[in-house]
Motif scaffolding. Structure first.
Motif, PDB file in Angstrom:
ATOM      1  N   PHE A 280       1.023  -1.109  -0.003  1.00  0.00           N
ATOM      2  CA  PHE A 280      -0.032  -0.107   0.129  1.00  0.00           C
ATOM      3  C   PHE A 280       0.809   1.251   0.036  1.00  0.00           C
ATOM      4  CE2 PHE A 280      -2.534  -2.981   2.517  1.00  0.00           C
ATOM      5  CZ  PHE A 280      -3.777  -3.243   1.488  1.00  0.00           C
ATOM      6  N   ASP A 281       0.277   2.335  -0.370  1.00  0.00           N
ATOM      7  CA  ASP A 281       1.049   3.494  -0.213  1.00  0.00           C
ATOM      8  C   ASP A 281       1.010   4.401   1.256  1.00  0.00           C
ATOM      9  OD1 ASP A 281      -1.531   4.929  -0.071  1.00  0.00           O
ATOM     10  OD2 ASP A 281      -1.912   5.123  -2.086  1.00  0.00           O
ATOM     11  N   THR A 282       1.699   5.115   1.398  1.00  0.00           N
ATOM     12  CA  THR A 282       1.741   5.729   2.990  1.00  0.00           C
ATOM     13  C   THR A 282       0.156   5.939   3.597  1.00  0.00           C
ATOM     14  OG1 THR A 282       3.988   6.449   2.392  1.00  0.00           O
ATOM     15  CG2 THR A 282       2.655   7.436   4.363  1.00  0.00           C
ATOM     16  N   LEU A 283      -0.432   6.773   2.659  1.00  0.00           N
ATOM     17  CA  LEU A 283      -1.830   7.064   3.216  1.00  0.00           C
ATOM     18  C   LEU A 283      -2.669   5.888   3.355  1.00  0.00           C
ATOM     19  CD1 LEU A 283      -3.852   9.297   3.745  1.00  0.00           C
ATOM     20  CD2 LEU A 283      -4.278   9.482   1.188  1.00  0.00           C
ATOM     21  N   THR A 284      -2.852   5.052   2.497  1.00  0.00           N
ATOM     22  CA  THR A 284      -3.885   3.922   2.833  1.00  0.00           C
ATOM     23  C   THR A 284      -2.920   3.166   4.147  1.00  0.00           C
ATOM     24  OG1 THR A 284      -4.088   3.815   0.066  1.00  0.00           O
ATOM     25  CG2 THR A 284      -4.427   1.642   1.627  1.00  0.00           C
ATOM     26  N   SER A 285      -1.825   2.860   4.113  1.00  0.00           N
ATOM     27  CA  SER A 285      -1.369   2.328   5.314  1.00  0.00           C
ATOM     28  C   SER A 285      -1.759   2.764   6.433  1.00  0.00           C
ATOM     29  CB  SER A 285       0.214   2.048   5.036  1.00  0.00           C
ATOM     30  OG  SER A 285       0.823   1.264   3.912  1.00  0.00           O
ATOM     31  N   VAL A 286      -1.537   4.271   6.435  1.00  0.00           N
ATOM     32  CA  VAL A 286      -2.048   5.014   7.654  1.00  0.00           C
ATOM     33  C   VAL A 286      -3.690   4.920   8.081  1.00  0.00           C
ATOM     34  CG1 VAL A 286      -2.139   7.335   8.586  1.00  0.00           C
ATOM     35  CG2 VAL A 286      -0.082   6.685   7.382  1.00  0.00           C
ATOM     36  N   GLU A 287      -4.235   4.965   6.946  1.00  0.00           N
ATOM     37  CA  GLU A 287      -5.819   4.654   7.308  1.00  0.00           C
ATOM     38  C   GLU A 287      -5.947   3.290   8.033  1.00  0.00           C
ATOM     39  OE1 GLU A 287      -7.391   5.439   3.643  1.00  0.00           O
ATOM     40  OE2 GLU A 287      -7.585   7.539   3.802  1.00  0.00           O
ATOM     41  N   ILE A 288      -5.458   2.100   7.329  1.00  0.00           N
ATOM     42  CA  ILE A 288      -5.702   0.952   7.866  1.00  0.00           C
ATOM     43  C   ILE A 288      -5.097   0.671   9.336  1.00  0.00           C
ATOM     44  CG2 ILE A 288      -5.034  -1.509   7.651  1.00  0.00           C
ATOM     45  CD1 ILE A 288      -4.885  -0.951   4.560  1.00  0.00           C
ATOM     46  N   ILE A 289      -4.002   1.436   9.666  1.00  0.00           N
ATOM     47  CA  ILE A 289      -3.210   1.185  10.918  1.00  0.00           C
ATOM     48  C   ILE A 289      -4.297   1.879  11.856  1.00  0.00           C
ATOM     49  CG2 ILE A 289      -1.320   1.759  12.554  1.00  0.00           C
ATOM     50  CD1 ILE A 289       0.380   1.400   9.573  1.00  0.00           C
TER      51      ILE A 289
END
Length: 354
Positions: free
Chosen positions: A306-315
């Motif tokens: 995932f890109d950074t934004l998507t990763s942050v949203e999931i976490i």
């Protein structure tokens, strides 16, 4: 004597029902009450996640040391397939619910409700309908939201009537405890609603294990796979210059740091701070010195597609919403319930006092 039923319900998902069950069950077992556990509706919403409720059931069974006769798998899994197949049918599940509950051998059976009070209406298995059909009392678990909890609790009282045995308010900021004790709790008492427990916010319970992050991010573990049980309490994005990052990292505790796989400077800064997990985005392999340092410090490094934004949203969505499968969290919630929940009043209301 015939079994008694206590339905642990909530007005919205992720309020801490499973944690509440593990906490109060521990106290009840210390009083030699034979317990049972069931979850009539398995709240799974996609076909690839249908085993989640069985995993919860297995964990609760092991934690409470229950025999097979004391537990029961979900009566139905509430996913899209189940809903679509049911439309147009006239089976109200009443007989199946009675058989389900009567097959559990215990003096007090703890039933975990669905995501909210109305979920299961299609099958005539809302919280109110379940409580009526099996003559159950209800313990409502709500997460502290200053603008919502009063209306949520009053609405539950209107729906459940005298079956509402009491309320547990969860995740209360420490600075709000006095207001709840001196203002809100007396108000509910005037409405014939007992607040049985008020649990303060606990950082550990809001945390997420690295193992859970690996699962939710579909991540690859590059090193220290033996340390996936580390708990992450906060999330930090490494996107600034390294001097600013160092100052920022030093203010945080037990972080997961998300940064680009090409930012070796930020990766090193994170590893020298209170970091429990380093999550790399992008497809550039980390340098060997990063992997070697992480090995020495026993910090897992994950790589994600995932890109950074998507990763942050999931976490960010994982914090406070993961299943209670870590022993350290179980011990924490048991201690909170012992200290902040009136188990004797619960027993009195259930007529289980010796």
């Amino acid at each position: 004597m015939s079994s008694k039923y206590l339905l642990i319900a909530s007005s919205e998902p992720y309020t801490g029902k499973s944690a509440t069950i593990l906490g109060i069950a521990h106290q009840l077992q210390k009083k030699n009450i034979k317990l049972g556990y069931g979850k009539p509706i398995g709240t799974c919403f996609n076909s690839c996640d249908t085993l989640r409720d069985e995993q919860d059931l297995q964990f609760i069974t092991q934690t409470l040391n229950l025999s097979p006769s004391q537990v029961k798998s979900p009566l139905l899994l509430l996913n899209e397939k189940t809903i679509l197949e049911y439309l147009g049918k006239e089976n109200n599940y009443e007989d199946q619910l009675l058989e389900y509950c009567e097959s559990i051998e215990a003096d007090l059976i703890l039933l975990e409700g669905a995501g909210n009070l109305t979920q299961g209406n299609l099958f005539n298995l809302s919280a109110e309908e379940i409580a009526q059909k099996i003559d159950a009392s209800v313990l409502l678990v709500v997460k502290y939201e200053p603008l919502l909890i009063i209306d949520q609790i009053l609405a539950a009282k209107k729906s459940l009537g005298n079956r509402l045995l009491g309320v547990l308010i969860n995740s209360i900021p420490h600075e709000q405890l006095d207001v709840l004790e001196n203002t809100i709790k007396p108000f509910f008492k005037s409405q014939n609603i007992d607040i049985l427990g008020m649990l303060p916010t606990d950082r550990l319970l809001q945390s997420v294990s690295v193992r859970e992050l690996v699962s939710q991010l579909k991540a690859k573990v590059l090193c220290r796979e033996d340390r996936l049980d580390l708990m992450v309490e906060s999330l930090t994005v490494g996107a600034m210059n390294v001097n600013s990052a160092l100052e920022y990292f030093r203010q945080r505790q037990n972080m997961a740091v998300v940064t680009g796989s090409d930012r070796t400077d930020l990766q090193l800064a994170a590893l020298e701070s209170s970091t429990n997990c380093l999550i790399l985005t992008g497809h550039t392999p980390p340098q060997q010195l990063i992997l070697a340092r992480a090995e020495d410090l026993e910090i897992p490094i994950l790589t994600v597609d995932f890109d950074t934004l998507t990763s942050v949203e999931i976490i960010d969505g994982a914090f406070g919403r993961v299943r209670l499968h870590e022993t350290i969290k179980v011990e924490c919630v048991q201690n909170l319930i012992e200290e902040h929940f009136n188990i004797d009043l619960l027993l009195e209301k259930l007529a289980l006092v010796n």
